[in-house]
Motif scaffolding. Structure first.
Motif, PDB file in Angstrom:
ATOM      1  N   LEU A   6       0.605  -1.403  -0.122  1.00  0.00           N
ATOM      2  CA  LEU A   6      -0.261   0.207  -0.192  1.00  0.00           C
ATOM      3  C   LEU A   6       0.853   0.932  -0.288  1.00  0.00           C
ATOM      4  CD1 LEU A   6      -3.059  -0.597   2.147  1.00  0.00           C
ATOM      5  CD2 LEU A   6      -3.331   0.048  -0.276  1.00  0.00           C
ATOM      6  N   GLU A   7       1.882   1.202   0.777  1.00  0.00           N
ATOM      7  CA  GLU A   7       2.946   2.098   0.705  1.00  0.00           C
ATOM      8  C   GLU A   7       3.499   2.617  -0.595  1.00  0.00           C
ATOM      9  OE1 GLU A   7       4.195   4.435   3.538  1.00  0.00           O
ATOM     10  OE2 GLU A   7       2.154   4.172   4.086  1.00  0.00           O
ATOM     11  N   GLN A   8       4.262   2.096  -1.224  1.00  0.00           N
ATOM     12  CA  GLN A   8       4.698   1.695  -2.802  1.00  0.00           C
ATOM     13  C   GLN A   8       3.446   2.116  -4.021  1.00  0.00           C
ATOM     14  OE1 GLN A   8       6.495  -1.709  -2.884  1.00  0.00           O
ATOM     15  NE2 GLN A   8       8.200  -1.632  -1.566  1.00  0.00           N
ATOM     16  N   THR A   9       1.599   2.018  -3.352  1.00  0.00           N
ATOM     17  CA  THR A   9       1.128   1.963  -4.293  1.00  0.00           C
ATOM     18  C   THR A   9       0.926   3.455  -4.350  1.00  0.00           C
ATOM     19  OG1 THR A   9       0.202  -0.206  -3.758  1.00  0.00           O
ATOM     20  CG2 THR A   9      -1.397   1.515  -5.072  1.00  0.00           C
ATOM     21  N   SER A  10       1.291   4.277  -3.392  1.00  0.00           N
ATOM     22  CA  SER A  10       0.839   5.653  -4.076  1.00  0.00           C
ATOM     23  C   SER A  10       1.209   6.306  -4.749  1.00  0.00           C
ATOM     24  CB  SER A  10       1.002   6.762  -2.065  1.00  0.00           C
ATOM     25  OG  SER A  10       1.171   8.205  -2.876  1.00  0.00           O
ATOM     26  N   ILE A  11       0.579   7.072  -6.000  1.00  0.00           N
ATOM     27  CA  ILE A  11       0.668   7.929  -6.670  1.00  0.00           C
ATOM     28  C   ILE A  11       1.163   9.131  -6.664  1.00  0.00           C
ATOM     29  CG2 ILE A  11      -1.489   8.729  -7.367  1.00  0.00           C
ATOM     30  CD1 ILE A  11      -0.947   7.222 -10.400  1.00  0.00           C
ATOM     31  N   ALA A  12       1.228   9.653  -5.376  1.00  0.00           N
ATOM     32  CA  ALA A  12       1.886  11.378  -5.787  1.00  0.00           C
ATOM     33  C   ALA A  12       3.345  11.756  -6.275  1.00  0.00           C
ATOM     34  CB  ALA A  12       2.016  11.103  -4.078  1.00  0.00           C
ATOM     35  N   ALA A  13       4.099  10.608  -5.716  1.00  0.00           N
ATOM     36  CA  ALA A  13       5.215  11.224  -7.099  1.00  0.00           C
ATOM     37  C   ALA A  13       5.191  11.265  -8.265  1.00  0.00           C
ATOM     38  CB  ALA A  13       6.467   9.590  -6.450  1.00  0.00           C
ATOM     39  N   SER A  14       4.388  10.182  -9.141  1.00  0.00           N
ATOM     40  CA  SER A  14       3.848  10.359 -10.153  1.00  0.00           C
ATOM     41  C   SER A  14       3.418  11.531 -10.539  1.00  0.00           C
ATOM     42  CB  SER A  14       3.052   9.398 -10.742  1.00  0.00           C
ATOM     43  OG  SER A  14       3.016   8.955 -11.872  1.00  0.00           O
ATOM     44  N   VAL A  15       2.282  11.588  -9.989  1.00  0.00           N
ATOM     45  CA  VAL A  15       1.279  13.111  -9.550  1.00  0.00           C
ATOM     46  C   VAL A  15       2.160  14.589  -9.969  1.00  0.00           C
ATOM     47  CG1 VAL A  15       0.332  14.185  -8.995  1.00  0.00           C
ATOM     48  CG2 VAL A  15      -1.024  11.935  -9.119  1.00  0.00           C
ATOM     49  N   LYS A  16       3.369  13.882  -8.853  1.00  0.00           N
ATOM     50  CA  LYS A  16       4.486  15.487  -9.038  1.00  0.00           C
ATOM     51  C   LYS A  16       5.425  15.724 -10.580  1.00  0.00           C
ATOM     52  CE  LYS A  16       8.109  16.792  -6.528  1.00  0.00           C
ATOM     53  NZ  LYS A  16       8.128  18.342  -6.112  1.00  0.00           N
ATOM     54  N   ARG A  17       5.410  14.246 -10.981  1.00  0.00           N
ATOM     55  CA  ARG A  17       6.823  13.826 -12.327  1.00  0.00           C
ATOM     56  C   ARG A  17       6.108  14.634 -13.190  1.00  0.00           C
ATOM     57  NH1 ARG A  17       8.362   9.623  -9.424  1.00  0.00           N
ATOM     58  NH2 ARG A  17       6.790   7.989 -10.638  1.00  0.00           N
ATOM     59  N   ALA A  18       4.479  14.254 -13.580  1.00  0.00           N
ATOM     60  CA  ALA A  18       3.893  14.664 -14.303  1.00  0.00           C
ATOM     61  C   ALA A  18       2.897  15.907 -14.918  1.00  0.00           C
ATOM     62  CB  ALA A  18       2.071  13.658 -14.658  1.00  0.00           C
ATOM     63  N   ALA A  19       3.426  16.728 -13.293  1.00  0.00           N
ATOM     64  CA  ALA A  19       2.661  18.325 -13.323  1.00  0.00           C
ATOM     65  C   ALA A  19       4.342  18.635 -13.292  1.00  0.00           C
ATOM     66  CB  ALA A  19       2.724  17.786 -11.743  1.00  0.00           C
ATOM     67  N   GLU A  20       5.229  18.398 -13.405  1.00  0.00           N
ATOM     68  CA  GLU A  20       6.469  18.874 -13.788  1.00  0.00           C
ATOM     69  C   GLU A  20       6.104  19.151 -15.573  1.00  0.00           C
ATOM     70  OE1 GLU A  20       9.602  17.278 -11.958  1.00  0.00           O
ATOM     71  OE2 GLU A  20       9.610  18.450  -9.782  1.00  0.00           O
ATOM     72  N   ASP A  21       6.234  17.616 -15.955  1.00  0.00           N
ATOM     73  CA  ASP A  21       6.414  17.336 -17.033  1.00  0.00           C
ATOM     74  C   ASP A  21       5.254  18.553 -17.681  1.00  0.00           C
ATOM     75  OD1 ASP A  21       8.144  15.824 -16.830  1.00  0.00           O
ATOM     76  OD2 ASP A  21       7.435  14.055 -17.161  1.00  0.00           O
ATOM     77  N   LEU A  22       4.067  19.352 -16.928  1.00  0.00           N
ATOM     78  CA  LEU A  22       2.948  19.493 -18.568  1.00  0.00           C
ATOM     79  C   LEU A  22       4.344  21.283 -18.657  1.00  0.00           C
ATOM     80  CD1 LEU A  22      -0.116  18.707 -16.427  1.00  0.00           C
ATOM     81  CD2 LEU A  22       0.550  18.552 -18.688  1.00  0.00           C
ATOM     82  N   SER A  23       4.504  21.275 -17.734  1.00  0.00           N
ATOM     83  CA  SER A  23       5.500  22.682 -18.367  1.00  0.00           C
ATOM     84  C   SER A  23       6.614  22.754 -18.598  1.00  0.00           C
ATOM     85  CB  SER A  23       5.486  23.275 -16.951  1.00  0.00           C
ATOM     86  OG  SER A  23       6.227  24.658 -16.335  1.00  0.00           O
ATOM     87  N   LEU A  24       7.928  21.668 -17.828  1.00  0.00           N
ATOM     88  CA  LEU A  24       8.705  21.844 -18.626  1.00  0.00           C
ATOM     89  C   LEU A  24       8.669  21.315 -19.933  1.00  0.00           C
ATOM     90  CD1 LEU A  24      11.101  20.621 -15.682  1.00  0.00           C
ATOM     91  CD2 LEU A  24      10.823  22.906 -16.029  1.00  0.00           C
ATOM     92  N   GLY A  25       7.719  20.382 -20.091  1.00  0.00           N
ATOM     93  CA  GLY A  25       7.984  19.332 -21.424  1.00  0.00           C
ATOM     94  C   GLY A  25       6.499  20.241 -22.386  1.00  0.00           C
ATOM     95  N   PHE A  26       6.603  21.487 -21.928  1.00  0.00           N
ATOM     96  CA  PHE A  26       5.632  22.090 -22.611  1.00  0.00           C
ATOM     97  C   PHE A  26       6.272  22.424 -24.385  1.00  0.00           C
ATOM     98  CE2 PHE A  26       3.458  25.696 -24.428  1.00  0.00           C
ATOM     99  CZ  PHE A  26       2.154  25.357 -24.871  1.00  0.00           C
ATOM    100  N   ILE A  27       5.806  21.849 -25.153  1.00  0.00           N
ATOM    101  CA  ILE A  27       6.004  21.950 -26.714  1.00  0.00           C
ATOM    102  C   ILE A  27       4.792  22.623 -27.642  1.00  0.00           C
ATOM    103  CG2 ILE A  27       6.577  20.812 -28.976  1.00  0.00           C
ATOM    104  CD1 ILE A  27       7.976  18.650 -27.115  1.00  0.00           C
ATOM    105  N   ALA A  28       5.096  23.700 -27.806  1.00  0.00           N
ATOM    106  CA  ALA A  28       4.089  24.451 -28.334  1.00  0.00           C
ATOM    107  C   ALA A  28       4.599  24.324 -30.215  1.00  0.00           C
ATOM    108  CB  ALA A  28       4.526  25.602 -28.173  1.00  0.00           C
TER     109      ALA A  28
END
Length: 426
Positions: free
Chosen positions: A248-270
């Protein structure tokens, strides 16, 4: 009256002597039996070795308790000196501590060992329940971000549709660069939403598995029968539950959400503006810059929310430690005071008998000191004195002369102040 009371008191002391021995023997035997049961619960090895070891130890305890209290009952009531009585009290206190150390705690283990082990298992279940609940909350914490992600994804998708159908952003309908960029952002957020939803199903499955383990553990705590087999099965369930909590501790997706949120901004390709006219291209560039700013703001919000989830204290690893019945009684001694009191009372009750005999002998001595010598002498002593007198007369000894000479000699030894060296006058 005093003579009669003294005789009755002496008769009572003589009458209870056999009962005192019997009581000491029974109490020592009872302590030995419970000591045997307590020793068996903490020894390991073959059944034969455990049996003889426990039997020898309990026999030694019974003999030691009987001998100790027999000596105390024989000697302590007849000691009148303050220093000697204090020394005997010190010996009694030391003996009581030794008896408690070698027998009383084992008696308590025999009386309340199973109940103490069940309490240990029950408290362990409560600890594991708290760990499972906290791990479940930590794993579900990322689910609180799902509504925001869904709302942002729907907003981008809606703007994309509106731009395609009515040109709401650039004023020109059709699938251009803005529509492509909005669709790209909506798709990335949709993937993140799908991952969080899949995580929820996994968390629910693991939580149900953990609750099943807890239900089995609670059943083992309250089930009838011997405690040792239940404790072994309980330990196996505890190991399985620990694995579930770790998952259960390893199932937390909070770290994945953080990385995806950063990718939204850093990986923005217009994409490059696709408008054929310069005015349309400029409008597309302005809208895409606005989208970039909106995506950066949304990325920051999601990243901060994920950081708050990641700062939660993780569930520490818990290991179930099996206890013997004797160790459990010691750890939870405050919860089994009646059992401890009964175990100690079996071993120390003879002290009450010793003090009763001491009080009775003290009262008897005080009453005898108040009686004249003629009332204190017994018939046996009188007959013995008459026999001595008859023997002396038969030998030709003048009793009156002998008594007067003895008195004169005693007086001269005690109060003679003649320093001239002359003998006493006759």
């Amino acid at each position: 009256m005093a003579l009669g009371a003294s005789h009755r008191l002496q008769d009572g002391i003589d009458a209870v002597e056999t009962m005192t021995r019997f009581a000491l023997a029974v109490l020592a035997l009872a302590s030995g039996v419970y000591t045997y049961l307590g020793v068996r619960s903490i020894l390991d090895g073959s059944a034969t070795a455990v049996f003889f070891a426990a039997l020898i130890y309990s026999s030694a305890v019974s003999v030691a308790i009987y001998a100790f209290w027999t000596y105390m009952a024989r000697f302590y009531p007849h000691i009148t000196g303050a220093s000697a009585r204090t020394a005997m009290l010190g010996i009694m206190a030391l003996g009581c501590l030794m008896i408690i150390a070698m027998a009383s705690w084992l008696n308590a283990a025999a009386l309340a060992g199973s109940a103490a082990l069940e309490q240990h298992l029950a408290e362990t279940v409560e600890d594991y329940t708290a760990d499972l609940d906290r791990a479940h909350q930590n794993a579900l914490a990322a689910q609180s971000l799902l509504p925001d992600i869904q709302r942002t994804s729907e907003r981008f998708q809606r703007l994309s549709d509106q731009e395609r159908e009515s040109g709401a952003l650039t004023g020109t309908t059709g699938a251009g660069s803005v529509v492509q960029l909005l669709g790209q952002m909506a798709a990335q957020l949709k993937e993140l939403e799908t991952g969080i939803t899949a995580s929820r199903e996994r968390v629910t499955s693991l939580f149900d598995e953990g609750r099943a383990h807890l239900a089995t553990m609670r059943t083992l705590v309250s089930a009838p029968g011997a405690i040792d087999p239940r404790a072994e099965q309980f330990a196996a369930e505890a190991v399985a539950l620990t694995g579930t909590i770790t998952s259960l501790e390893q199932t937390s997706i909070a770290a994945s959400v953080k990385r995806a949120a950063e990718d939204l901004s850093l990986g923005f390709i217009a994409p490059v503006a696709s408008g054929a006219e310069a005015d349309l291209a400029d409008r597309q560039d302005q809208v895409m810059e606005t989208i970039r700013t909106s995506v950066a703001a949304q990325s920051k919000v999601l990243s901060e929310a994920a950081d708050q989830i990641l700062t939660r204290e993780p569930v520490g690893e818990r290991r179930f430690v099996p206890l013997s019945s004797a160790a459990a009684v010691l750890r939870y001694a405050s919860d089994f005071i009646p059992s401890w009191a009964g175990a100690i009372a079996i071993d120390l009750l003879p002290a009450v008998l010793v003090f009763m005999l001491s009080i009775a002998h003290g009262a008897l001595r005080r009453q005898e000191r108040k009686l004249p010598f003629a009332e204190r002498i017994t018939a046996a002593e009188l007959l013995e004195a008459l026999q001595v007198q008859k023997a002396l007369q038969t030998s030709g000894v003048d009793l009156e002369t002998a008594v007067s000479e003895a008195e004169a000699k005693e007086q001269s030894n005690i109060a003679s102040f003649d320093l001239s060296g002359k003998g006493p006058r006759k």
